[in-house]
Design a protein around this motif. Structure first.
Motif, PDB file in Angstrom:
ATOM      1  N   ARG A 103      -5.708  -0.197 -11.354  1.00 56.04           N
ATOM      2  CA  ARG A 103      -5.868  -0.226  -9.888  1.00 56.04           C
ATOM      3  C   ARG A 103      -5.030   0.860  -9.218  1.00 56.04           C
ATOM      4  N   GLN A 104      -3.811   1.025  -9.670  1.00 50.13           N
ATOM      5  CA  GLN A 104      -2.956   2.045  -9.062  1.00 50.13           C
ATOM      6  C   GLN A 104      -3.500   3.445  -9.297  1.00 50.13           C
ATOM      7  N   LEU A 105      -4.080   3.673 -10.447  1.00 52.55           N
ATOM      8  CA  LEU A 105      -4.648   4.988 -10.744  1.00 52.55           C
ATOM      9  C   LEU A 105      -5.918   5.261  -9.945  1.00 52.55           C
ATOM     10  N   SER A 106      -6.537   4.221  -9.384  1.00 51.26           N
ATOM     11  CA  SER A 106      -7.755   4.410  -8.595  1.00 51.26           C
ATOM     12  C   SER A 106      -7.480   4.607  -7.106  1.00 51.26           C
ATOM     13  N   VAL A 107      -6.198   4.536  -6.707  1.00 50.90           N
ATOM     14  CA  VAL A 107      -5.820   4.707  -5.303  1.00 50.90           C
ATOM     15  C   VAL A 107      -5.269   6.116  -5.112  1.00 50.90           C
ATOM     16  N   PRO A 108      -5.719   6.858  -4.075  1.00 48.01           N
ATOM     17  CA  PRO A 108      -5.227   8.234  -3.857  1.00 48.01           C
ATOM     18  C   PRO A 108      -3.813   8.252  -3.287  1.00 48.01           C
ATOM     19  N   LEU A 109      -2.825   8.128  -4.185  1.00 45.40           N
ATOM     20  CA  LEU A 109      -1.430   8.157  -3.789  1.00 45.40           C
ATOM     21  C   LEU A 109      -0.820   9.514  -4.092  1.00 45.40           C
ATOM     22  N   LEU A 125      -8.042  11.288  -7.342  1.00 43.83           N
ATOM     23  CA  LEU A 125      -7.421  12.608  -7.230  1.00 43.83           C
ATOM     24  C   LEU A 125      -8.182  13.478  -6.236  1.00 43.83           C
ATOM     25  N   ASP A 126      -9.506  13.406  -6.265  1.00 42.77           N
ATOM     26  CA  ASP A 126     -10.302  14.171  -5.298  1.00 42.77           C
ATOM     27  C   ASP A 126     -10.069  13.670  -3.871  1.00 42.77           C
ATOM     28  N   MET A 127      -9.966  12.361  -3.687  1.00 41.47           N
ATOM     29  CA  MET A 127      -9.699  11.818  -2.361  1.00 41.47           C
ATOM     30  C   MET A 127      -8.335  12.261  -1.846  1.00 41.47           C
ATOM     31  N   MET A 128      -7.353  12.283  -2.724  1.00 37.67           N
ATOM     32  CA  MET A 128      -6.027  12.706  -2.310  1.00 37.67           C
ATOM     33  C   MET A 128      -6.035  14.174  -1.900  1.00 37.67           C
ATOM     34  N   ASN A 129      -6.723  15.011  -2.629  1.00 34.89           N
ATOM     35  CA  ASN A 129      -6.791  16.436  -2.286  1.00 34.89           C
ATOM     36  C   ASN A 129      -7.507  16.654  -0.960  1.00 34.89           C
ATOM     37  N   ALA A 130      -8.517  15.821  -0.665  1.00 42.98           N
ATOM     38  CA  ALA A 130      -9.248  15.966   0.598  1.00 42.98           C
ATOM     39  C   ALA A 130      -8.412  15.542   1.797  1.00 42.98           C
ATOM     40  N   ARG A 131      -7.389  14.742   1.590  1.00 37.55           N
ATOM     41  CA  ARG A 131      -6.569  14.231   2.690  1.00 37.55           C
ATOM     42  C   ARG A 131      -5.191  14.886   2.773  1.00 37.55           C
ATOM     43  N   SER A 187     -12.655   7.937 -14.829  1.00 39.94           N
ATOM     44  CA  SER A 187     -13.512   8.212 -13.672  1.00 39.94           C
ATOM     45  C   SER A 187     -12.822   7.806 -12.370  1.00 39.94           C
ATOM     46  N   SER A 188     -12.178   6.629 -12.364  1.00 36.06           N
ATOM     47  CA  SER A 188     -11.485   6.177 -11.151  1.00 36.06           C
ATOM     48  C   SER A 188     -10.324   7.098 -10.799  1.00 36.06           C
ATOM     49  N   LEU A 194     -16.145   7.792   6.237  1.00 36.12           N
ATOM     50  CA  LEU A 194     -16.288   7.340   4.851  1.00 36.12           C
ATOM     51  C   LEU A 194     -16.518   5.838   4.765  1.00 36.12           C
ATOM     52  N   GLY A 195     -16.073   5.084   5.783  1.00 37.98           N
ATOM     53  CA  GLY A 195     -16.444   3.675   5.887  1.00 37.98           C
ATOM     54  C   GLY A 195     -15.648   2.720   5.024  1.00 37.98           C
ATOM     55  N   ASP A 196     -14.361   2.977   4.766  1.00 34.33           N
ATOM     56  CA  ASP A 196     -13.528   2.044   4.015  1.00 34.33           C
ATOM     57  C   ASP A 196     -12.660   1.273   5.012  1.00 34.33           C
ATOM     58  N   PRO A 197     -13.000   0.014   5.339  1.00 32.32           N
ATOM     59  CA  PRO A 197     -12.261  -0.718   6.386  1.00 32.32           C
ATOM     60  C   PRO A 197     -10.774  -0.868   6.090  1.00 32.32           C
ATOM     61  N   SER A 198     -10.422  -1.113   4.832  1.00 25.65           N
ATOM     62  CA  SER A 198      -9.007  -1.311   4.522  1.00 25.65           C
ATOM     63  C   SER A 198      -8.197  -0.046   4.771  1.00 25.65           C
ATOM     64  N   ARG A 199      -8.720   1.102   4.375  1.00 30.60           N
ATOM     65  CA  ARG A 199      -8.010   2.351   4.601  1.00 30.60           C
ATOM     66  C   ARG A 199      -7.933   2.665   6.097  1.00 30.60           C
ATOM     67  N   ILE A 200      -8.988   2.359   6.835  1.00 35.47           N
ATOM     68  CA  ILE A 200      -8.995   2.620   8.281  1.00 35.47           C
ATOM     69  C   ILE A 200      -7.955   1.760   8.985  1.00 35.47           C
ATOM     70  N   GLN A 201      -7.891   0.485   8.630  1.00 41.43           N
ATOM     71  CA  GLN A 201      -6.916  -0.395   9.277  1.00 41.43           C
ATOM     72  C   GLN A 201      -5.485   0.029   8.956  1.00 41.43           C
ATOM     73  N   ILE A 202      -5.235   0.393   7.718  1.00 43.82           N
ATOM     74  CA  ILE A 202      -3.884   0.839   7.343  1.00 43.82           C
ATOM     75  C   ILE A 202      -3.503   2.090   8.118  1.00 43.82           C
ATOM     76  N   LEU A 203      -4.444   2.995   8.305  1.00 41.78           N
ATOM     77  CA  LEU A 203      -4.155   4.216   9.053  1.00 41.78           C
ATOM     78  C   LEU A 203      -3.919   3.909  10.529  1.00 41.78           C
ATOM     79  N   TYR A 204      -4.666   2.966  11.088  1.00 43.07           N
ATOM     80  CA  TYR A 204      -4.406   2.546  12.472  1.00 43.07           C
ATOM     81  C   TYR A 204      -2.991   1.986  12.614  1.00 43.07           C
TER      82      TYR A 204
END
Length: 786
Positions: free
Chosen positions: A157-163, A206-212, A200-201, A243-253
Motif C-alpha cells: 500500500r505504501q509503495l502505491s501512494v505517491p510519497l 512514481l508517475d503521479m509523484m513526478n506529475a505533482r 505496476s502500483s 483526476l477525481g480521487d475524493p480522498s486526495r482532494i479532501q486531504i489537499l483541501y
C-alpha cells in the motif's frame, strides 16, 4: 510409547528425559536423573550445588525482569530455557503459556513444548490434551504467517501512494523481503523480483509523484505572497479534481485551510465540493461548523450549514441554535440576512408538511414560522423597502398563512402591512389582488382596485393597473361593475396619456429649448405674463435671473461638495450702486447662504465636454500641478453640466502653466482656458450687480452663456498666454457686447458700459461714450433737441 520417568520425591522435582543421551550439550537437554550410587565424589556434589544456586539466581532475575517488563521477548526465551534445564515442569508450563499470551512461539519452541508434554504423559487419557496442544501450535504458527502477510500488504500500500520518499520505501521493502527468504537485491532501484502488481502500483505512484512535484514546490514556497500561494493551492485542487480521487482532494483541501483558515473563497469551494460528493455525511456537518467559525461574515456558508443539518436529520434544537448564531453575525448585505431567514423558513415548512402528528403540534410549529417571518420583516423592511426581495418574502409569507396556517385574515394582514411599507410598488398591489382572486374573494379584490387605480406607479404601472381592473371586471364582475370600472378608469387613462405626450414633447426638444421652456413655465407660474418684462432694465432682469443659481464645486481634497444655492435676497437694490454693495449679499456657504469667491488665482475653462467630471479635469491638469479646487457649473433645472468650469490654483506659476494648455483636447473637445479676472468687471454695471461668484452661477442660467463661452474661446486663440506675449484673457479684456442679456457673459468678455480704470479717463470716456445705455429721459431730450 514413550518411556516412564521414575521420580524420587525425597531428592529433586520431576525432570524431563534427556533428549540427547549421547551428547554433551547442556543447553539442549535437561539434567539427567541423579544416581544414588555411592561412586559419586564429594567434589561433584559441590559443583552441582553451585550450579543449582546460579540457576536459581538466574531464574529469580528473569522473573523480576518479566514482572517489570512483560513484553521482553528475549527474557521470556531465557526464562523458559532455564526452567527446562532445572526441570520445574509446572513453572515451565506457566512460563510457556505466559509468553504465548503475548507473542507467537516459534516452530522450535512448539516442538520442544509438545515433546516435553508427550514425554511426561502416559495412557490414552493424555492424548486429547496433547492433540489440543498440537492444534494450538499449528494455529499460532499460521497466525505468525498472517502477521508477516499484513506487513507485506502495508508495504504494498505504501509503495502505491505517491510519497516524496518513495524510492527509500522501495529499498526498505526489498530488504525486509530478503530477511523473509526472498531473493531480492535491497541495494538496487530496479523492480526485478517484485510481484507484477507491486511493480505496476509502484510505477504508477512514481508517475503521479513526478506529475505533482512542481505543484508541491509552488505551495511549499513560503516567501511568495499569500494571494499567490492561495491561487497555487486552487490550481493544485483543480488538477486533483480533474483526476477525481475524493480522498486526495479532501486531504489537499485540509492542507489548504491549514495555511489559509480565514479565506472565504477556499471554504466556499471546499464545502461546495463536499456537498456534491458527501451530501449526508456527518463529516460535512463538521466542515461547515469549522467554516462558520473561521468565516462567520459569509452568509452563504450559514445557509449551506442549515441545509446540511437538515439533510442529516439534525434536531430542532441544533437547527435553531445555528440559526440564532447566524443572525448574530455581521454580513455585507441585507440580502444575506434575508437568505438566512428564508432558509430557516424553508426547513420549517418542509418538516411541517411531512408531519403526521396531531393538530396541536402542527400549530406550534407554524407559530415558529410566523415568528420567523415577523422577525425578518421587522429587521429588513426599513432596508429593503420597495425591493423585489422584500416583495418575494411577503408573497411567500402570505401563501404559507393561507396553506399551512389556514388563516386568510392573517394572510390579508400580511399584505396590508406590506402596503404600508411599499405601497408605491405596483407588484405589491398586484400580489394582494391575485391572492384575493385565488381565494375567491371578488369583492375584496374589487375594493383593492378602487384603492390603487389612481396611484402613480413607475413606468407604465399606472396604465397597467387600470387595464387590469377593466379585465378583472370583464371576467368576474357584473355589467354594472364593468361600467363603473370604465367610468373610473377612462379619465385616469386620458390624464396619463396627456402626461405621456407632454413628456415625449419635452424629450424631443433640444436641451436648451427644454431648459428655456422649463424656465418660462416657472416664470409664468410666478407671475402673469406682462409687457413689464420688456420694460425692465438689464440690471433688474439680471437680479431676477440670478436667483436660485446652483454652483457645483470641488474642494482642495478632491471631494465634490453639494451645490451652492445662490439667492439674490434683495432684488430691489439699485443696479447703479457699486459692486461693494453687492458683496453684502454674499455669505459663507457653511451658513447656508451664497458664498463669494475672489478668484485670485483661477482659470476659466469653457467648451468643456458635458460628460467631463472633476477627475477628468484633475487628470488634465496633473502635469501642471497646484490644483486647489475645481468647480463645474451645472444647469439648475436639469442638473447637467453647462460645459463651463473654474479651476483654482495655489499660485500664479501653476496658473500660468494651466493657461498655457489652452486649445488642448479633453474627451474630444478643444478647451478654451483663460485666467479668471472678476475685478475687471464694471463695478457699477447693471449686468454684474450680483458680485463675483454669483455672476458665475448666472452665467449658466441663460442661453447667452453659450455665446459668451464662444467669445471667450475666440479671444483665447489670439494669444499664447506666456513668454511675455499678451494672453487670450488680456486681449479679450476690452471686448464689449451689446444687447439686453450681457450679464451672463464669461469673465473675459466685458459688459456694455465697462470702463477700464487703468486707462486715462479721457480715453475710456471717448471709447465708451456712445456705448453707455441712455435712460428714457435722455432719449426724450435727444428727440426734443432734434
Amino acid at each position: 510409547m514413550a518411556e516412564t520417568v521414575t521420580l524420587d520425591s525425597t531428592t529433586h522435582p520431576p525432570q524431563l528425559p534427556d533428549e540427547n543421551p549421547t551428547g554433551n550439550d547442556d543447553e539442549d537437554m535437561l539434567d539427567a536423573p541423579k544416581s544414588t550410587k555411592s561412586s559419586d565424589s564429594d567434589s561433584d556434589s559441590d559443583s552441582d550445588s553451585e550450579d543449582d544456586a546460579q540457576q536459581n539466581l538466574q531464574i529469580q532475575a528473569l522473573q523480576t525482569e518479566l514482572l517489570n517488563n512483560p513484553s521482553n521477548y528475549d527474557a521470556h526465551v531465557q526464562y523458559i530455557k532455564a526452567l527446562r534445564k532445572q526441570g520445574d515442569i509446572e513453572k515451565l508450563r506457566q512460563a510457556r503459556e505466559a509468553m504465548n499470551a503475548i507473542f507467537p512461539l516459534s516452530s522450535e519452541m512448539w516442538q520442544e513444548w509438545t515433546k516435553d508434554e508427550t514425554s511426561l504423559s502416559s495412557g490414552p487419557e493424555a492424548l486429547p490434551a496433547i492433540e489440543k496442544l498440537f492444534e494450538h501450535g499449528v494455529s499460532d504458527y499460521l497466525l505468525r504467517e498472517k502477521q508477516v502477510q499484513r506487513i507485506r500488504n502495508l508495504f504494498h500500500r505504501q509503495l502505491s501512494v505517491p510519497l516524496a520518499d518513495l524510492s527509500s520505501t522501495l529499498h526498505t521493502y526489498k530488504a525486509w523481503e530478503a530477511k523473509q527468504g526472498a531473493d531480492l537485491d535491497a541495494d538496487s532501484s530496479n523492480l526485478d523480483g517484485l510481484p507484477p502488481h507491486v511493480a505496476s502500483s509502484y510505477q504508477k505512484a512514481l508517475d503521479m509523484m513526478n506529475a505533482r512535484t512542481h505543484l508541491e514546490n509552488q505551495i511549499s514556497c513560503k516567501v511568495a505572497p499569500e494571494s499567490e500561494r492561495l491561487q497555487n493551492f486552487m490550481a493544485y485542487l483543480k488538477f486533483e479534481q480533474s483526476l477525481g480521487d475524493p480522498s486526495r482532494i479532501q486531504i489537499l483541501y485540509e492542507r489548504a485551510i491549514t495555511e489559509f483558515p480565514i479565506s472565504s473563497e477556499l471554504w466556499l469551494d471546499y464545502t461546495h465540493y463536499m456537498d456534491k460528493t458527501l451530501k449526508t455525511s456527518s463529516l460535512v456537518r463538521d466542515i461547515y461548523k469549522r467554516a462558520t467559525r473561521n468565516c462567520p461574515w459569509v452568509g452563504d456558508l450559514w445557509v449551506r450549514y442549515l441545509l446540511s443539518l437538515e439533510r442529516s436529520r439534525a434536531s430542532e434544537e441544533e437547527l435553531s441554535a445555528v440559526f440564532e448564531k447566524a443572525l448574530q453575525c455581521t454580513f455585507s448585505s441585507f440580502e444575506e440576512y434575508l437568505d438566512v431567514f428564508l432558509t430557516r423558513v424553508d426547513g420549517l415548512r418542509r418538516r411541517l408538511s411531512s408531519l403526521e402528528s396531531g393538530p396541536e403540534s402542527s400549530d406550534l410549529d407554524y407559530i415558529i414560522i410566523r415568528e420567523t417571518f415577523q422577525r425578518a420583516s421587522d429587521y429588513l423592511s426599513p432596508h429593503l423597502k420597495n425591493t423585489e426581495s422584500l416583495l418575494r418574502m411577503y408573497r411567500y409569507w402570505t401563501r404559507l398563512e393561507s396553506t399551512l396556517g389556514k388563516d386568510s385574515a392573517a394572510a390579508r394582514g400580511v399584505w396590508e402591512s406590506l402596503l404600508k411599507i411599499s405601497g408605491s410598488t405596483l407588484e405589491a398591489w398586484q400580489g394582494y389582488i391575485a391572492m384575493e382572486v385565488e381565494m375567491g374573494n371578488i369583492n375584496e379584490a374589487r375594493s383593492l382596485f378602487k384603492r390603487c387605480y389612481s396611484k402613480r406607479f413607475p413606468g407604465t404601472g399606472s396604465e397597467d393597473i387600470c387595464n387590469s381592473w377593466i379585465r378583472f371586471e370583464r371576467e368576474y364582475g357584473a355589467l354594472e361593475d364593468f361600467d363603473l370600472a370604465v367610468k373610473k378608469v377612462t379619465p385616469r387613462l386620458e390624464e396619463l396619456q396627456l402626461f405621456k405626450l407632454q413628456e415625449a414633447k419635452n424629450i424631443g426638444l433640444p436641451a436648451d429649448d427644454r431648459d428655456n421652456s422649463s424656465r418660462k413655465n416657472v416664470r409664468e407660474k410666478r407671475k402673469p405674463v406682462s409687457n413689464l418684462i420688456e420694460e425692465q432694465s438689464p440690471a433688474k432682469r439680471h437680479k431676477d435671473k440670478a436667483k436660485n443659481v446652483k454652483i457645483t464645486y470641488e474642494d482642495g481634497k478632491g471631494q465634490a461638495k453639494d451645490s451652492v444655492k445662490v439667492n439674490n435676497t434683495n432684488p430691489d437694490v439699485d443696479a447703479s450702486k457699486p459692486a461693494s454693495g453687492s458683496k453684502k449679499e454674499n455669505k459663507d456657504v457653511s451658513s447656508g447662504k451664497p458664498k463669494q469667491y475672489n478668484d485670485q488665482c483661477t482659470a476659466f475653462v469653457s467648451n468643456l465636454n458635458l460628460k467631463a467630471t472633476y477627475d477628468d479635469l484633475r487628470r488634465f491638469f496633473s502635469d501642471v500641478g497646484g490644483v486647489v479646487a475645481i468647480r463645474i457649473l451645472n444647469d439648475k433645472f436639469t442638473g447637467k453640466s453647462r460645459g463651463l468650469a473654474y479651476v483654482d490654483f495655489s499660485d500664479d506659476k501653476h496658473l500660468a502653466a494651466a493657461v498655457a494648455k489652452n486649445k488642448q483636447t479633453l474627451l474630444g473637445k478643444r478647451l478654451s482656458i483663460a485666467k479668471s479676472d472678476p475685478k475687471g468687471r464694471k463695478k457699477g454695471s447693471d449686468s454684474h450687480s450680483v458680485s463675483s461668484r454669483q455672476g458665475e452661477g448666472a452665467e449658466q442660467t441663460t442661453e447667452s452663456s453659450k455665446s459668451g463661452a464662444k467669445d471667450s474661446a475666440e479671444g483665447s486663440k489670439e494669444g499664447k498666454g506666456h513668454q511675455g506675449q499678451p494672453s487670450s484673457h488680456q486681449r479679450a479684456s476690452n471686448i464689449q457686447l451689446k444687447g439686453k442679456n450681457t450679464f451672463a457673459v464669461p469673465r473675459t468678455v466685458r459688459p456694455l458700459g465697462w470702463v477700464d480704470k487703468d486707462k486715462p479717463i479721457s480715453e475710456e470716456t471717448d471709447a465708451a461714450e456712445d456705448e453707455i445705455p441712455k435712460s428714457n429721459d435722455e432719449f426724450r431730450k435727444m428727440f426734443i433737441k432734434s
